[in-house]
Design a protein around this motif. Sequence first.
Motif, short mmCIF file in Angstrom:
data_model
loop_
_atom_site.label_atom_id
_atom_site.label_comp_id
_atom_site.label_asym_id
_atom_site.label_seq_id
_atom_site.Cartn_x
_atom_site.Cartn_y
_atom_site.Cartn_z
N PHE A 193 0.82 -1.20 0.00
CA PHE A 193 0.00 0.00 0.00
C PHE A 193 0.86 1.26 0.00
CE2 PHE A 193 -3.67 -2.40 2.28
CZ PHE A 193 -4.06 -2.94 1.08
N ALA A 194 1.94 1.24 0.77
CA ALA A 194 2.83 2.40 0.82
C ALA A 194 3.48 2.64 -0.54
CB ALA A 194 3.90 2.18 1.89
N ALA A 195 3.89 1.56 -1.20
CA ALA A 195 4.54 1.69 -2.51
C ALA A 195 3.56 2.23 -3.55
CB ALA A 195 5.09 0.34 -2.95
N VAL A 196 2.33 1.73 -3.54
CA VAL A 196 1.32 2.16 -4.52
C VAL A 196 1.02 3.64 -4.32
CG1 VAL A 196 -1.10 1.97 -5.20
CG2 VAL A 196 0.28 -0.09 -4.88
N ARG A 197 0.86 4.07 -3.08
CA ARG A 197 0.55 5.48 -2.81
C ARG A 197 1.71 6.38 -3.24
NH1 ARG A 197 -2.80 6.76 2.52
NH2 ARG A 197 -3.18 8.57 1.20
#
Length: 256
Positions: free
Chosen positions: A247-251
Amino acid sequence: MPFNPPLPDWRGKNVWLVGASSGIGQATAHALHAAGAKVFVSARNAGALAGFVQSHPGAVALALDVTDRPALKAAAQTVLAAGKLDLVMYCAGYYKELRATGFELAEMLRHSEVNYHGALYLLDAVLPALLAQQSGHISLISSVAGYTGLPKSLAYGPTKAALINLAETLYLDLKDSRIGVSLVCPGFVETPLTAQNEFTMPALITPEQAAQEILRGWRQGEFEIHFPKRFTRWMKALRLLPYGARFAAVRKITSL
């Protein structure tokens, strides 16, 4: 060992592409015709199909809406009457950006009807014949958007994830029936659907390049055909991360 019987020679083969009025579907139909296949093309846009048939002697146009189950069934009867069906490909797709903050049930259902239910209607129309002939190949076009949840893909992504699971299960169920199954997961391809995007699309390729990747995958008997690999490998790696890191990478990547 290849996952599927390799398909190196298309001369004299009967192929049906559903969703072939533009983009990847049309480019793949063109490539198969050039390779010697008897090509049947279907889509809603009857004019585009007529133009394809005019420039591809011997091709047959069967205009239909993939959400119309009886129409798909009737078209399948026409295709099957021409002889053994060697390949059927579901290329139809619908895409509109959607986020949960602007949830629209009608859009969610429209994506499901075109991207997923249409594939089920097609299977209902051709699978009995493929099982009876104990041969043939089913190919479903999904997307790397089906690998993991992405912003603005609330309606589109889940339908493509459903196609991934569907193809995987079909492969397992049909392996002993000598029916090939392939899953096509493109990255960004220059089509009318992606033309809506207002952001810079990494590793963007042409439909013609996509078609050549698909034919290469069929030739080599692959199950999952994903491209361009300089982009899709990153997407495949992303879905292997734990949710927190993913999730952190996608954001961070999308700035959303």
